[in-house]
Design an enzyme around this catalytic site. Structure first.
Site, mmCIF file in Angstrom:
data_model
loop_
_atom_site.group_PDB
_atom_site.id
_atom_site.type_symbol
_atom_site.label_atom_id
_atom_site.label_comp_id
_atom_site.label_asym_id
_atom_site.label_seq_id
_atom_site.Cartn_x
_atom_site.Cartn_y
_atom_site.Cartn_z
ATOM 1 N N ASP A 1 -0.311 -39.227 -2.051
ATOM 2 C CA ASP A 1 -0.712 -40.600 -2.410
ATOM 3 C C ASP A 1 -1.367 -40.676 -3.794
ATOM 4 O OD1 ASP A 1 0.296 -41.506 -0.049
ATOM 5 O OD2 ASP A 1 -1.624 -41.898 0.920
ATOM 6 N N LYS B 1 -8.274 -47.321 3.710
ATOM 7 C CA LYS B 1 -7.161 -47.965 4.420
ATOM 8 C C LYS B 1 -6.627 -47.050 5.526
ATOM 9 C CE LYS B 1 -2.717 -47.732 2.716
ATOM 10 N NZ LYS B 1 -1.751 -47.332 3.732
HETATM 11 C C1 UD1 Z 1 0.143 -41.092 6.219
HETATM 12 C C2 UD1 Z 1 -0.539 -42.066 5.279
HETATM 13 C C3 UD1 Z 1 0.202 -42.121 3.952
HETATM 14 C C4 UD1 Z 1 0.365 -40.720 3.369
HETATM 15 C C5 UD1 Z 1 0.958 -39.757 4.384
HETATM 16 C C6 UD1 Z 1 0.959 -38.311 3.898
HETATM 17 C C7 UD1 Z 1 -1.493 -43.688 6.808
HETATM 18 C C8 UD1 Z 1 -1.505 -45.073 7.334
HETATM 19 N N1 UD1 Z 1 -0.544 -43.367 5.906
HETATM 20 O O1 UD1 Z 1 1.457 -41.579 6.440
HETATM 21 O O2 UD1 Z 1 -0.554 -42.941 3.065
HETATM 22 O O3 UD1 Z 1 1.226 -40.784 2.250
HETATM 23 O O4 UD1 Z 1 0.181 -39.799 5.608
HETATM 24 O O5 UD1 Z 1 -0.310 -37.906 3.541
HETATM 25 O O6 UD1 Z 1 -2.353 -42.878 7.161
HETATM 26 N N2 UD1 Z 1 7.619 -36.905 9.388
HETATM 27 C C9 UD1 Z 1 8.686 -36.526 10.167
HETATM 28 N N3 UD1 Z 1 8.654 -36.869 11.492
HETATM 29 C C10 UD1 Z 1 7.618 -37.550 12.054
HETATM 30 C C11 UD1 Z 1 6.536 -37.915 11.240
HETATM 31 C C12 UD1 Z 1 6.561 -37.568 9.899
HETATM 32 O O7 UD1 Z 1 9.631 -35.928 9.685
HETATM 33 O O8 UD1 Z 1 7.655 -37.821 13.262
HETATM 34 C C13 UD1 Z 1 7.651 -36.571 7.945
HETATM 35 C C14 UD1 Z 1 7.710 -37.839 7.077
HETATM 36 O O9 UD1 Z 1 9.019 -38.305 6.954
HETATM 37 C C15 UD1 Z 1 7.118 -37.354 5.785
HETATM 38 C C16 UD1 Z 1 6.072 -36.336 6.245
HETATM 39 O O10 UD1 Z 1 6.426 -35.962 7.577
HETATM 40 O O11 UD1 Z 1 8.088 -36.723 5.005
HETATM 41 C C17 UD1 Z 1 4.648 -36.857 6.216
HETATM 42 O O12 UD1 Z 1 4.524 -37.954 7.089
HETATM 43 P P1 UD1 Z 1 3.171 -38.312 7.833
HETATM 44 O O13 UD1 Z 1 2.148 -37.262 7.587
HETATM 45 O O14 UD1 Z 1 3.502 -38.651 9.241
HETATM 46 O O15 UD1 Z 1 2.746 -39.617 7.054
HETATM 47 P P2 UD1 Z 1 2.324 -41.010 7.656
HETATM 48 O O16 UD1 Z 1 1.455 -40.831 8.830
HETATM 49 O O17 UD1 Z 1 3.507 -41.892 7.748
#
Ligand code: UD1
Length: 420
Positions: free
Chosen positions: A307, A22
């Site tokens: 995850d 996914k």
């Molecule tokens: C992706 C995955 C998700 C997984 C996560 C962490 C997809 C579609 N989803 O989510 O299944 O659980 O990686 O492995 O690939 N954060 C910030 N600022 C930002 C971006 C992120 O503070 O601009 C923080 C988030 O709040 C969170 C952490 O960073 O606490 C991880 O987020 P991120 O790695 O961006 O996860 P996703 O891409 O949303």
């Protein structure tokens, strides 16, 4: 409304096929926006999250066809219109925010509402925006919207404070056709990042170092035609079935694994007492041996994946002794604890730490899938609980697992979906 009912007590046996990831498919679908041609993505699982993106692209007047037989998703974004995507679709899934990078590359503008997704913390997009700024994007936000525009994307050096998966992907896509070279430092290293780079490079992009902490993207003038593309297997789905074998003390074969991508899970589950035999993409999992408590800290890849945290918690709640689980990636990812406790688990939370004291038996009752992986954990707990576990809010589960009940039942479990 639908619910899943799990009757506990069956041993598992046989083989299960893992779907395409996914978290690879979603950014790859969005990346087709960068290349206004017919592009075929193979073996795409028809997940709810995939359908959200398909509907989003259709709303922007792209053509999207799906073959039930082959699982081919054929996308043609040549008629893509610069329309503001509807709030409803954006709010349903956080990954929809990934359209910003490709839309900026294609039109130099993108207005979008703040994204939604699983309710596991505030999940801001500040890192995406900070990176876009470095590539010459002006950003305004307010009233729940983010408005981005640029006179032309320009390569730059971006340092991510945290190796965010989404921010790394969004910036990679924005940079592919930018003028000059972009370097993303402290980039996410997840296998899905490497896979997105493989897809972008198959279209003529120049992305180097993806899968490591420093990614270099040399902008190209335009992308070219590409052969059909098959993304990697879903390491989290595979991990969920590994835990299924462990929790039911069964032996099963999992088809469609990449040993390297699963290494953090294999290492931890080996400590728990699970035995593995891996032959290429086939994995024999033996969960029949004694189990031991372990400590887990979720971390960005190659650390233990957040995850897989809820599924591991279900397993450890039935493992004699005390296990400590520390969630460092998301601030609010223990909502399944309350549901496991309803089933008889002994778990205490202190901030981002969960102390899990193994119990002998869980009992079936009515529980909720509080998010996608939490829902998977409820099914796993239900497989061994006394009596019936009735899981509501299963739309969360359908976001990330296809035919989950069929896959479990093909292994001998008793998992059914009912309409109420
Ligand atoms: C992706 C995955 C998700 C997984 C996560 C962490 C997809 C579609 N989803 O989510 O299944 O659980 O990686 O492995 O690939 N954060 C910030 N600022 C930002 C971006 C992120 O503070 O601009 C923080 C988030 O709040 C969170 C952490 O960073 O606490 C991880 O987020 P991120 O790695 O961006 O996860 P996703 O891409 O949303």
């Amino acid at each position: 409304m639908e619910k899943i009912i799990v009757k506990g007590g069956n041993k598992l046996q046989g083989e299960v096929d893992i779907s395409i990831a996914k978290n690879s498919v979603l950014p790859i679908i969005v990346a087709t926006i960068l290349n206004p041609r017919k592009i075929t993505i193979k073996k795409v699982p028809l997940l709810e999250d995939v359908l959200v993106l398909v509907n989003l692209l259709r709303e922007l007047e792209c053509s999207v066809e799906f073959s039930d037989i082959t699982g081919d998703l054929i996308i043609d974004t040549s008629n893509l219109k610069e329309i503001e995507p509807s709030n409803d679709l954006i709010k349903r899934m956080r990954a929809s925010f990934l359209i910003v990078g490709p839309m900026l590359a294609r039109f130099g503008r993108c207005k979008i509402s703040m994204p939604g997704g699983c309710n596991i913390g505030s999940r801001p997009v500040d890192l995406h925006l900070k990176g876009f700024k470095k590539l010459g994007v002006d950003i305004e936000s307010g009233h729940g919207y983010i408005n981005t525009k640029t006179e032309g994307l320009k390569g730059g050096r971006v340092y991510l404070d945290f190796p965010s998966v989404g921010a790394t992907e969004n910036l990679m896509m924005a940079a592919v056709c930018a003028e000059g070279v972009t370097i993303i430092e402290n980039a996410a290293e997840e296998p899905e990042i490497w896979d997105l780079a493989r897809f972008l490079n198959s279209m003529g992009a120049k992305v180097e170092g993806a899968g490591y902490g420093r990614i270099t993207i040399t902008g190209v003038k335009e992308l070219k035609e590409t052969e059909s593309f098959t993304p990697i297997y879903d390491r989290i789905e595979a991990g969920t079935f590994i835990v299924a074998a462990a929790i039911t003390k069964s032996k099963i074969t999992i088809n469609g694994v990449n040993e390297e991508h699963l290494m953090p899970c294999i290492e931890k589950l080996t400590e728990v007492g699970v035995k593995f035999k891996i032959d290429g993409e086939k994995m024999l999992v033996d969960g029949t041996e004694d189990r031991f408590p372990v400590d887990i800290k979720t971390l960005p890849y190659p650390g233990f994946p957040t995850d897989m945290q809820p599924q591991m918690m279900a397993l450890l709640s039935l493992t004699n002794g005390v296990s400590i689980i520390t969630e460092t990636v998301f601030e609010n990812r223990f909502m399944h604890v309350g549901e496991l406790v309803r089933m008889g688990a002994n778990i205490k939370i202190d901030g981002r730490i969960a102390i899990v004291e193994g119990v002998k038996q869980l009992t079936g009752c009515e529980v909720k899938a509080t998010d996608l992986r939490a829902g998977a954990a409820m099914i796993l707990a239900g497989l061994v609980a006394n009596g019936e576990t009735i899981i509501s809010e299963i739309h969360h589960i359908d976001r990330g697992y296809t035919r989950i009940e069929d896959k479990f039942n093909s292994l001998g479990a008793n998992v059914h979906r009912i309409k109420i």
